[in-house]
Design an enzyme around this catalytic site. Sequence first.
Site, PDB file in Angstrom:
ATOM      1  N   ASP A  25      44.798  44.531  45.399  1.00  6.02           N
ATOM      2  CA  ASP A  25      43.844  43.472  44.796  1.00  6.02           C
ATOM      3  C   ASP A  25      44.443  42.188  45.118  1.00  6.02           C
ATOM      4  O   ASP A  25      45.187  41.590  44.166  1.00  6.02           O
ATOM      5  CB  ASP A  25      43.302  43.698  43.560  1.00  6.02           C
ATOM      6  CG  ASP A  25      42.546  42.779  42.765  1.00  6.02           C
ATOM      7  OD1 ASP A  25      41.948  41.814  43.546  1.00  6.02           O
ATOM      8  OD2 ASP A  25      42.318  43.044  41.810  1.00  6.02           O
ATOM      9  N   LYS A  87      43.440  31.491  47.170  1.00  8.71           N
ATOM     10  CA  LYS A  87      42.309  32.417  47.741  1.00  8.71           C
ATOM     11  C   LYS A  87      41.113  31.385  47.819  1.00  8.71           C
ATOM     12  O   LYS A  87      40.413  31.636  48.736  1.00  8.71           O
ATOM     13  CB  LYS A  87      42.229  33.493  46.451  1.00  8.71           C
ATOM     14  CG  LYS A  87      40.920  34.364  47.101  1.00  8.71           C
ATOM     15  CD  LYS A  87      40.995  35.650  46.000  1.00  8.71           C
ATOM     16  CE  LYS A  87      39.835  36.635  46.356  1.00  8.71           C
ATOM     17  NZ  LYS A  87      39.855  37.543  45.340  1.00  8.71           N
ATOM     18  N   GLU A 186      35.445  44.022  46.841  1.00  8.30           N
ATOM     19  CA  GLU A 186      36.151  44.146  45.419  1.00  8.30           C
ATOM     20  C   GLU A 186      35.351  44.978  44.411  1.00  8.30           C
ATOM     21  O   GLU A 186      35.584  45.972  43.888  1.00  8.30           O
ATOM     22  CB  GLU A 186      36.420  42.714  44.591  1.00  8.30           C
ATOM     23  CG  GLU A 186      37.708  42.187  45.281  1.00  8.30           C
ATOM     24  CD  GLU A 186      37.614  40.765  44.843  1.00  8.30           C
ATOM     25  OE1 GLU A 186      36.846  40.316  44.005  1.00  8.30           O
ATOM     26  OE2 GLU A 186      38.662  40.247  45.305  1.00  8.30           O
ATOM     27  N   ASP A 208      31.789  41.208  38.029  1.00  8.04           N
ATOM     28  CA  ASP A 208      33.088  40.823  38.119  1.00  8.04           C
ATOM     29  C   ASP A 208      33.280  39.407  38.019  1.00  8.04           C
ATOM     30  O   ASP A 208      33.119  38.590  38.683  1.00  8.04           O
ATOM     31  CB  ASP A 208      33.519  41.220  39.575  1.00  8.04           C
ATOM     32  CG  ASP A 208      35.016  40.717  40.045  1.00  8.04           C
ATOM     33  OD1 ASP A 208      35.668  40.300  39.172  1.00  8.04           O
ATOM     34  OD2 ASP A 208      35.360  41.226  40.934  1.00  8.04           O
TER      35      ASP A 208
END
Length: 624
Positions: A25, A87, A186, A208
């Site tokens: 992850d 990211k 994800e 999320d």
Amino acid sequence: MALLQISEPGQSTAPHQHRLAVGIDLGTTNSLVATVRSGLADTLPDATGRHLLPSVVRYRDGADVIVGEAALAAAADDPLNTIASVKRLMGRGVDDVKTLGGVLPYDFAPGDGGMPRICTAAGLVSPVEVSAEILRTLKQRAEAALGGELSGAVITVPAYFDDSQRQATKDAGRLAGLTVLRLLNEPTAAAVAYGLDKKAEGVFAIYDLGGGTFDISILRLNRGVFEVLATAGDSALGGDDMDYAIAGWMLGQAGVDVATDLRAARRALRDARTAKHVLSESAEAAVQVVRADGTVWEGRLGCEQFAAIVDPIIERTVAPCKRALRDAGISASDIAEVVLVGGSTRMPRVRHRAELVFGRTPLADIDPDRVVAIGAAIQADILAGNKASDEMLLLDVIPLSLGIEIMGGMVEKVIVRNSTIPIAKAQDFTTFKDGQTAMAIHVVQGERELVSDCRSLARFELRGIPPMVAGAGRIRVTFQVDADGLLGVSAQEQTSGVESSVVVKPSYGLSDDEIERMLRDSIAYAQEDSVARDLREQQTEADRVLAAVENAVAADGATLLSAPEREEIDRALARLRSLRANANAAQIRDGIAVLDQATAEFAARRMNVGISKALSGHRLDEFS
Ligand code: AMP
């Protein structure tokens, strides 16, 4: 004599050997690595027992790169060389960085139009290289814990990552020396973790909220098959925003100007996050700001003030939730369970808001920080061949329609949005002009009817089409989106077999805001678009008819037309030319009809001449 073991190509020589595969992850704030051991998936700790690796990389002059906790600790003292939240930059272009500049205060090298590069003490580094450092650290951790070399890894990405962001993540994996078995969304990974653990069925919402991104996905789980019905989100929304808002409040209270006291601001940011974590457990948190002159402001952040700061940020998760439900064609009451993912869902206010939206108490029995890595590990275990692959099928969707530009600047959609991937679709197109030997293929992404309102992904040319009359060529354009969401487009002329193709790696990413805007616009402008499309279609048809009649008159006008006939056709041609430039679709349609009528007799005569030419020298029975 030793025996030689012989195997077929592609088959393992040691079929019972357990291959070491991991799920990673790669988070905005923290990253994790997990694996399946003795049938159980769990995250792997480092030598000091920590599972979460802060996604922070520090570069030094002439010294090793530092990744994780130690880099995070140095962030306040060495901000320009310590890269966090990288990211957000993955797959982004230099221009995108300007808009993110306020959030990511690094020095960027003036770009050459492609990937942004960050100036550090160790030289220029790209986001892909920074991410590769994080992945390399996790790879080393896993190999140390598992006692061997990894055969492959599944890396997770937000559901909304576009082609270039996915490609950048894959590149980072390769750069880190990993065999990337697959990229996995994800929320899908989270569903894998829950689905296999609990054998659940029904329609689920995966909510999320991490450090930097928010994703909402509506999944249908049915006997081990996961289908993503819809996804929505915001790739610039998360716990980081709350930290900035809390830090802003603290600095305001302390009377510190961020522009003149960057050091105090950075420290406040770190303390704001600590306070936020404390407030997940307690009713108030002590906060302080150390000013440049060494004086200290001390205060308390209570429940009410905290709510006033973070609630507007949490509220921004609601619209994407509603849109995902709408796209999936279901209402909140159809949702069987809500799964929480991401560190920020530890906040009671976030849980409460998710509960209000879906009318259900969310599931949180798997650690929201680890659930994605665990799901990825389960998937990696299957892809590495340690488990039967038919146990599970994973389906994801593409967020925006993909198509190509056709005549008149219009878009022909080839794959419509929310199609499940992997997917391949072909559509046939034809040549527009007599003798056309090349065709420009322009691949676009978006929901609108006109190319100018969509996003351009790639252009390529198909050459070597054998010359034919307009409309006779058959060009098959195939779109293929692989399991990682990467798009390949190929075009093939069917009679000659000439082919050309492109793999789309757009240099600029697309933020969720842009995706949302494009979707909203497609609804708002639906009426306008259909009018515009009609007009473009008529203009294109007028161009085709004008060219055909002009060619015919030039070729045979002198021999087959009388002077008055010729005048009538010229008048109709002139009228259509003027309508083409100035009139609406209905008027152009009328102009085409008038020209058609004026040339009907002429066309019939040309056909007769053509037939007699073809027949001359032949006996009729040759054709029967
Ligand atoms: P992720 O991107 O999933 O690693 O999530 C990291 C985010 O979760 C950061 O913004 C953290 O501040 C936040 N977070 C982690 N633990 C807590 C907690 N106990 N309370 C509030 N936020 C948290």
